[in-house]
Design an enzyme around this catalytic site. Structure first.
Site, short mmCIF file in Angstrom:
data_model
loop_
_atom_site.label_atom_id
_atom_site.label_comp_id
_atom_site.label_asym_id
_atom_site.label_seq_id
_atom_site.Cartn_x
_atom_site.Cartn_y
_atom_site.Cartn_z
N GLY A 198 0.86 -1.18 0.00
CA GLY A 198 0.00 0.00 0.00
C GLY A 198 0.89 1.23 0.00
N THR A 199 0.35 2.34 -0.45
CA THR A 199 1.25 3.48 -0.62
C THR A 199 0.99 4.69 0.26
OG1 THR A 199 -0.02 3.86 -2.59
CG2 THR A 199 2.13 2.86 -2.85
N THR A 200 0.17 5.64 -0.18
CA THR A 200 0.21 6.92 0.51
C THR A 200 -0.92 7.15 1.51
OG1 THR A 200 1.21 7.79 -1.48
CG2 THR A 200 0.48 9.39 0.14
N ALA B 199 0.80 2.25 5.39
CA ALA B 199 1.54 2.07 4.16
C ALA B 199 2.50 0.92 4.38
CB ALA B 199 2.31 3.33 3.81
#
Lengths: 254, 279
Positions: B51-53, B97
């Site tokens: 997962g990122t931001t 994240a």
């Protein structure tokens, strides 16, 4: 050489049961009732911190009469059981029936093992369903038997008398205020006919409210909200009367 | 491991032994293999969706926590509608994240830890206490972080004692620091932070704060390939949550859709977004 006295198993069990019953009878009674939107727990409890009712899981509540340290121990065991089960499988896999079984086994094993002192407790495990038909109430006496109850249940010293009182007056679909009033009335009626009033600050009240938006349905009712419900003008044993009021929007007392 | 698998069906002794109010401590004593940190680690590097931001911003009276919806595995988009922001309890939320599978498990355990404490003790932990608990959990994951399975959360909550929203950020070793105003974590966080730096003011309204975080997520998606912008075609919009003295609230799909559309529409005219005044 001395010969040990022979005590018949029947007698041994009867003695243990009497011991446990006497212990439970020393405590105050409490009642658990179904009402239109869920299940309400009502008891006389002078302490604000040592609860008789508590949350076990999302839809499951716990009530106990008897010896505090013993039922507190069982309560925490139940919370651990429920949380572990929910973590292992899913939140929906935690049920009152499963919990009641575990409690029954625990109480039953303790009761019948000669080495252990029987627990002086009587428990109620209740789960609120999506509709009133889905509500489950289990009463667990000291010996580990399970009784599947409907409508209303009382545990503790005066339980039998209070149960009879409730059985005659409780009906399905009562409002919370009606159910609460009936419960208080039942708890204040004495064996000798002389009623004693229980002031609001000595009442411990909690509900499993199926209309609550949160996943966790357990909620304590105290302070202003409790006073408002007690004051609500409801004919106490209203049988024919129309529903006179729904309680005002609830402010979260948690 | 099941609770009543020990013959009699009776609660095992561990369940009835007085102990701490922590579910993690109980799990560690009763079935340690269930704790994520106690697992044996295989050799080598595992590739899993990331997962990122995640971004957060405070406003007078509360805090906003939001996340984009993309999960990537290498250069591939693994999932377009992943959820990375969760309520921790009534007054706090956590956005994650890093490795998605581990992150979701950590959130589940964290939620349970807070709820368990509340049920056993009859009272909730302080916000500081919750933040510290999360720190311990990340620290126990360090072994896996070394193999590329890091989890880096952002924790935000309403502090009832101090009557304001607060944000805590973490590093992979469990190091915790309180952030003032705004914070971001994940691969797009550099861009999101830059965006918020220029737009943030301490006197934002709740509505402005939610717009701010969506602007920041847009900017992160604009420059970071691993962060997903609002997907207007598939109706996938960022998850935006608000925590105030009234508790945790997740914006409905309609609300976040409206926010995302408003931001996107303005970007049609001005692709780089709103400009801050030059002095």
């Amino acid at each position: 050489m001395s010969t040990p006295f022979y005590v018949s198993p029947q007698q041994a069990m009867a003695d243990r049961a009497e011991y446990a019953r006497k212990g439970i009878a020393r405590g105050r009674s409490l009642v658990v009732l179904q009402y239109a939107d869920g299940i309400v727990f009502v008891g006389e409890n002078p302490s604000r911190a040592l609860h008789k009712f508590s949350e076990i899981y999302d839809r499951i509540g716990f009530a106990a009469a008897g010896k505090y340290n013993e039922y507190e121990n069982l309560r925490i065991g139940g919370v651990r059981y429920a949380d572990l089960r929910g973590y292992t499988y899913d939140r929906d896999d935690v049920t009152a029936r499963g919990l009641a079984n575990v409690y029954a086994q625990t109480l039953g094993t303790i009761f019948s093992s000669a080495g252990e002192k029987p627990y002086e407790v009587e428990l109620v495990v209740a789960e609120v369903g999506a509709t009133a038909a889905g509500d489950q109430i289990y009463r667990l006496p000291h010996d580990g038997s399970i009784v599947d109850e409907h409508g209303s249940v009382a545990v503790g010293g005066n339980a039998e008398q209070i149960s009879t009182f409730l059985d005659q007056r409780h009906r399905d679909g009562m409002t919370l205020a009606e159910a609460l009033k009936l419960a208080v009335q039942a708890l204040s009626s004495q064996a000798n006919g002389a009623d004693k009033a229980i002031p609001a600050e000595r009442l411990e009240v909690a509900v499993l409210d199926r209309t609550r938006a949160q996943q966790r349905k357990f909620k304590r009712i105290r302070g202003r909200q409790l006073a408002r419900l007690l004051e609500a003008d409801v004919p106490a044993a209203a049988q024919a009367d129309a529903v006179s009021n729904d309680e005002a929007p609830e402010d979260d007392a948690e | 491991m099941e609770a009543n698998n020990r013959g009699t069906g009776r609660l095992p002794a561990a369940f009835l032994t007085p102990g701490s109010s922590s579910f993690m401590d109980f799990l560690g004593a009763h079935s340690p293999e269930m704790l994520p940190g106690n697992r044996k680690l295989p050799e080598g590097v595992v590739e899993a969706p990331h997962g990122t931001t995640i971004v957060a911003a405070t406003f007078p009276g509360g805090v906003v926590l939001a996340g984009d919806r993309r999960a990537t595995m290498g250069n591939m988009i693994a999932q377009r509608d992943i959820e990375k922001v969760f309520p921790a309890d009534e007054y706090s939320a956590v956005g994650i994240a890093g490795t998605a599978g581990l992150a979701v498990e950590m959130v589940k355990l964290f939620q349970l830890e807070l709820e368990h404490f509340e049920k056993v003790e009859g009272t909730t932990l302080s916000l500081e206490g919750k933040a510290n608990r999360l720190s311990t959990m990340i620290r126990s994951n360090l072994g896996m972080a070394m193999q590329g399975l890091a989890v880096v959360p952002l924790f935000a909550g309403y502090d009832e004692a101090k009557e304001k929203g607060r944000i805590f950020s973490y590093d992979v070793t469990g190091g915790r620091s309180e952030e003032h105003g705004y914070a971001a974590t994940g691969s797009g966080s550099i861009f999101a932070r830059g965006s918020m730096k220029k737009l943030f003011r301490p006197d934002l309204t709740e509505e402005q704060a939610t717009t701010l975080v969506v602007q920041a997520l847009y900017d992160a998606a604009d420059d970071d390939s691993a962060t997903g912008g609002p997907d207007l075609y598939r109706h996938i919009y960022p998850i935006v949550t608000v925590i105030t003295d009234e508790g945790f609230r997740r914006l409905t799909d309609e609300e976040s859709q409206e926010l995302a559309r408003a931001v996107t529409n303005r970007r049609l005219e001005q692709p780089d977004g709103p400009r801050a005044a030059l002095l």
